[in-house]
Design a protein around this motif. Sequence first.
Motif, PDB file in Angstrom:
ATOM      1  N   GLU A 147      32.890  39.161  46.084  1.00 57.26           N
ATOM      2  CA  GLU A 147      33.898  39.621  47.224  1.00 57.26           C
ATOM      3  C   GLU A 147      34.938  40.037  46.613  1.00 57.26           C
ATOM      4  O   GLU A 147      35.545  40.995  47.457  1.00 57.26           O
ATOM      5  CB  GLU A 147      34.384  38.251  47.987  1.00 57.26           C
ATOM      6  CG  GLU A 147      33.225  37.323  48.517  1.00 57.26           C
ATOM      7  CD  GLU A 147      32.063  38.032  49.127  1.00 57.26           C
ATOM      8  OE1 GLU A 147      32.609  39.030  49.725  1.00 57.26           O
ATOM      9  OE2 GLU A 147      30.808  37.888  49.277  1.00 57.26           O
TER      10      GLU A 147
ATOM     11  N   LYS B 117      34.654  42.518  44.385  1.00 54.60           N
ATOM     12  CA  LYS B 117      34.075  43.761  44.557  1.00 54.60           C
ATOM     13  C   LYS B 117      34.159  44.509  45.805  1.00 54.60           C
ATOM     14  O   LYS B 117      34.502  45.605  46.017  1.00 54.60           O
ATOM     15  CB  LYS B 117      32.577  43.673  44.073  1.00 54.60           C
ATOM     16  CG  LYS B 117      31.947  45.168  44.055  1.00 54.60           C
ATOM     17  CD  LYS B 117      32.750  45.981  43.031  1.00 54.60           C
ATOM     18  CE  LYS B 117      31.839  47.311  42.653  1.00 54.60           C
ATOM     19  NZ  LYS B 117      32.537  48.114  41.869  1.00 54.60           N
ATOM     20  N   LYS B 118      34.146  43.438  46.921  1.00 55.46           N
ATOM     21  CA  LYS B 118      34.413  44.345  48.339  1.00 55.46           C
ATOM     22  C   LYS B 118      35.744  44.630  48.561  1.00 55.46           C
ATOM     23  O   LYS B 118      36.017  45.268  49.293  1.00 55.46           O
ATOM     24  CB  LYS B 118      33.984  42.990  49.377  1.00 55.46           C
ATOM     25  CG  LYS B 118      32.429  42.681  49.304  1.00 55.46           C
ATOM     26  CD  LYS B 118      32.102  41.752  50.579  1.00 55.46           C
ATOM     27  CE  LYS B 118      30.450  41.528  50.749  1.00 55.46           C
ATOM     28  NZ  LYS B 118      30.392  40.434  51.699  1.00 55.46           N
ATOM     29  N   GLU B 119      36.693  43.819  47.961  1.00 62.51           N
ATOM     30  CA  GLU B 119      37.960  44.106  47.845  1.00 62.51           C
ATOM     31  C   GLU B 119      38.411  45.469  47.427  1.00 62.51           C
ATOM     32  O   GLU B 119      39.230  46.157  47.747  1.00 62.51           O
ATOM     33  CB  GLU B 119      38.976  42.953  47.388  1.00 62.51           C
ATOM     34  CG  GLU B 119      39.307  41.825  48.274  1.00 62.51           C
ATOM     35  CD  GLU B 119      40.645  41.351  48.023  1.00 62.51           C
ATOM     36  OE1 GLU B 119      41.457  41.691  47.042  1.00 62.51           O
ATOM     37  OE2 GLU B 119      41.301  40.731  48.875  1.00 62.51           O
ATOM     38  N   GLU B 120      37.687  45.906  46.551  1.00 62.24           N
ATOM     39  CA  GLU B 120      37.985  47.077  45.798  1.00 62.24           C
ATOM     40  C   GLU B 120      37.527  48.261  46.779  1.00 62.24           C
ATOM     41  O   GLU B 120      38.049  49.622  46.486  1.00 62.24           O
ATOM     42  CB  GLU B 120      37.088  47.357  44.583  1.00 62.24           C
ATOM     43  CG  GLU B 120      37.403  46.178  43.412  1.00 62.24           C
ATOM     44  CD  GLU B 120      36.599  46.516  42.186  1.00 62.24           C
ATOM     45  OE1 GLU B 120      35.886  47.562  41.936  1.00 62.24           O
ATOM     46  OE2 GLU B 120      36.459  45.503  41.440  1.00 62.24           O
ATOM     47  N   GLU B 121      36.792  48.160  47.825  1.00 61.48           N
ATOM     48  CA  GLU B 121      36.275  49.019  48.570  1.00 61.48           C
ATOM     49  C   GLU B 121      37.248  49.095  50.005  1.00 61.48           C
ATOM     50  O   GLU B 121      36.778  49.735  50.845  1.00 61.48           O
ATOM     51  CB  GLU B 121      34.984  48.693  49.134  1.00 61.48           C
ATOM     52  CG  GLU B 121      33.781  48.526  47.880  1.00 61.48           C
ATOM     53  CD  GLU B 121      32.610  47.979  48.447  1.00 61.48           C
ATOM     54  OE1 GLU B 121      32.477  47.801  49.600  1.00 61.48           O
ATOM     55  OE2 GLU B 121      31.654  47.913  47.389  1.00 61.48           O
ATOM     56  N   LEU B 122      38.261  48.590  49.751  1.00 60.97           N
ATOM     57  CA  LEU B 122      39.333  48.604  50.952  1.00 60.97           C
ATOM     58  C   LEU B 122      39.896  50.091  51.066  1.00 60.97           C
ATOM     59  O   LEU B 122      39.814  50.724  49.973  1.00 60.97           O
ATOM     60  CB  LEU B 122      40.590  47.592  50.456  1.00 60.97           C
ATOM     61  CG  LEU B 122      40.598  46.245  50.899  1.00 60.97           C
ATOM     62  CD1 LEU B 122      41.690  45.476  50.226  1.00 60.97           C
ATOM     63  CD2 LEU B 122      39.914  45.859  52.295  1.00 60.97           C
ATOM     64  N   PRO B 123      40.052  50.525  52.189  1.00 60.00           N
ATOM     65  CA  PRO B 123      40.604  51.862  52.445  1.00 60.00           C
ATOM     66  C   PRO B 123      41.806  52.152  51.811  1.00 60.00           C
ATOM     67  O   PRO B 123      42.605  51.205  52.007  1.00 60.00           O
ATOM     68  CB  PRO B 123      40.353  52.132  53.838  1.00 60.00           C
ATOM     69  CG  PRO B 123      40.521  50.702  54.472  1.00 60.00           C
ATOM     70  CD  PRO B 123      39.771  49.977  53.424  1.00 60.00           C
TER      71      PRO B 123
ATOM     72  N   ASP C 193      43.721  47.545  41.848  1.00 58.90           N
ATOM     73  CA  ASP C 193      44.175  49.063  41.918  1.00 58.90           C
ATOM     74  C   ASP C 193      45.698  48.730  41.422  1.00 58.90           C
ATOM     75  O   ASP C 193      46.116  47.605  41.517  1.00 58.90           O
ATOM     76  CB  ASP C 193      44.220  49.363  43.224  1.00 58.90           C
ATOM     77  CG  ASP C 193      44.592  50.630  43.611  1.00 58.90           C
ATOM     78  OD1 ASP C 193      44.450  51.478  42.755  1.00 58.90           O
ATOM     79  OD2 ASP C 193      44.860  50.859  44.667  1.00 58.90           O
TER      80      ASP C 193
ATOM     81  N   LYS D 131      40.852  55.711  36.527  1.00 60.79           N
ATOM     82  CA  LYS D 131      40.028  56.865  37.165  1.00 60.79           C
ATOM     83  C   LYS D 131      40.308  58.059  36.077  1.00 60.79           C
ATOM     84  O   LYS D 131      40.237  59.255  36.623  1.00 60.79           O
ATOM     85  CB  LYS D 131      40.638  57.229  38.349  1.00 60.79           C
ATOM     86  CG  LYS D 131      40.575  55.817  39.413  1.00 60.79           C
ATOM     87  CD  LYS D 131      41.477  56.535  40.907  1.00 60.79           C
ATOM     88  CE  LYS D 131      41.153  55.282  41.999  1.00 60.79           C
ATOM     89  NZ  LYS D 131      41.977  55.595  43.001  1.00 60.79           N
TER      90      LYS D 131
ATOM     91  N   HIS E 275      44.510  46.151  56.517  1.00 64.16           N
ATOM     92  CA  HIS E 275      43.270  46.199  55.932  1.00 64.16           C
ATOM     93  C   HIS E 275      42.739  45.309  54.910  1.00 64.16           C
ATOM     94  O   HIS E 275      41.776  44.637  55.033  1.00 64.16           O
ATOM     95  CB  HIS E 275      43.154  47.616  55.018  1.00 64.16           C
ATOM     96  CG  HIS E 275      43.137  48.652  56.076  1.00 64.16           C
ATOM     97  ND1 HIS E 275      42.119  48.855  56.955  1.00 64.16           N
ATOM     98  CD2 HIS E 275      44.049  49.838  55.694  1.00 64.16           C
ATOM     99  CE1 HIS E 275      42.584  50.047  57.452  1.00 64.16           C
ATOM    100  NE2 HIS E 275      43.729  50.657  56.811  1.00 64.16           N
TER     101      HIS E 275
ATOM    102  N   GLY F 161      39.547  42.741  55.762  1.00 62.54           N
ATOM    103  CA  GLY F 161      38.727  42.360  54.630  1.00 62.54           C
ATOM    104  C   GLY F 161      38.464  41.276  54.182  1.00 62.54           C
ATOM    105  O   GLY F 161      37.383  40.590  54.091  1.00 62.54           O
TER     106      GLY F 161
END
Length: 545
Positions: A109, A111-117, A202, A228, A425, A429
């Motif tokens: 989960e 990992k899902k948070e990393e996909e937040l817009p 992030d 990045k 967001h 999430g």
Amino acid sequence: MPVGVFPALKLGVLFVKQISKPLAKFLVNQAKSHPIFRTYFIIPPAQFYHWAEVKAKMYVMNLGKPTKVAKLNETMAIELGASLMGELIIFSVAGGCVILEYNRQVAKEAKKEEELPVVPAPSGSPAKRVLLFVADGLRFQTFIDKPPPYLRDVMKNKGVWGISHTRVPTESRPGHVAIAAGLYEDPSAIFKGWQENPVDFDSVFNQSHATWAWGSPDIIPMFTKGSKQNVHGSSYPSAWQDFDSNLNNQTMRLDSWVFNAYLEWLQSSVAETLRNQNGIILFFHLLGCDTLGHAKKPHSRQYVENMNYVDLRIEETVNMTENFFGKGTTAYIFTADHGMTDWGSHGSGLSSETETPLVVWGAGVKSSAFRQDIEQASIAPLIASLIGIPVPVNNEGVLPWQYFDANYQEYVGHFLLSNVKQLAHQVTGNRAITGETSIDWRETQLNNRIRKIEGHIDKGSIIDGIREGEETISFGKEALSYFRQYQRIRFLIYLSIMWLGWIVVLFLKITGTKRKRQNLRISLLQFVNIGFACLLIIMLIGYAG
């Protein structure tokens, strides 16, 4: 980071006890045949269990207290001890699988948070770059009692200041994560020495156009590793980090190296290409105060001298920066990751450990000696707003809009709105992570409030929009906390039921007669099977719905 989901389908892991029975039988047989295991691990628990059983039965039957409980013979003790060990192994395997599944869900989960817009930042930021100075281990009390000359002048005439309140544990890693990510560190990081990332997060460094960082090899790699490719870092040798009380002035070379590395960078071709580039962060990690605080204590002459040395080098750095990039295009932030006790330690929640100095000056910042205390996580949106980059997706901080010059009021209102949207967001999430598919009333209210903020800003009522934004962020953080606690409470209930069930079964086994025990076992099995089936059906319905 939210607590992981515990989906209903995963309850089937409890059936692993059937698989673990052969393993338990094998281990028990090995233990019975091994003299050391038999003598120290099989027989003593059996004798204690027998003693407790006799005592409990006589107490329940009101037969008085036995003067002496006869021990079991070796054969009976081995059989009873082997039986107890087998049950313990089966239960431990089942419990361990539940915990492992829980931890797996945490990582999944996260990992899902990393996909937040990412919410874009508004245009019109006051600065092109920000210089972030973090004096590791500098406590507010020493700083304000003996303020260094340059920063004292900044506080009085050129900028704003206050206390940055940290949270427990007051360690270097979670402090830096709060500053750069607006996120309060997951305590599980302590098991990795606060150096490896248990969960990726992030940060303003990731969101920046580019970041250059100089400092300790324990801190800088936290942000360069897995970035990045826009975060560049350099560190001095780890052998320089010496906490010996006889180190004299050697610790100054730690901070001296950092400032000198920046001045060298300023003369490079890379710096030349970035003269007019927006969204740049230059990060200085300064370890000298922390090292001397541990070795000499934070009230010592050496500690204050190191603080004054940092102050002197900051003045030099600011002058060089203004001359190179031009005046009025750079913002500066000075703070610390944590404080320190009088006896030179940190980690707990004393005010000397949680209160750190914060001084902000430069482009876009008030120059009125204004004081405003903030939470440490709010430094992240402050950095982002000064240079016009998005707030980190995991940010929980609130933009300290009072720090800004009045000329940037409209920009601040728009940026606070993006701060609110990013938090919304996160709420969405985290609600999805719990398995709930329908929109919660908290999300509806958040969206209504966002529209209200937008209405105030569109009408030109910026202050009303800012005030509404602050209230909305407070509400959003409560909603976020609710969804993060949602699965944690459920998991703790499951785990508690497992352990309480084990204790109850042992108690009933001790106090029951043979006939009663056989009937009780049948009843318990029926109860457990029916209860488990009902729980599984209820959770499947909730999970599917």
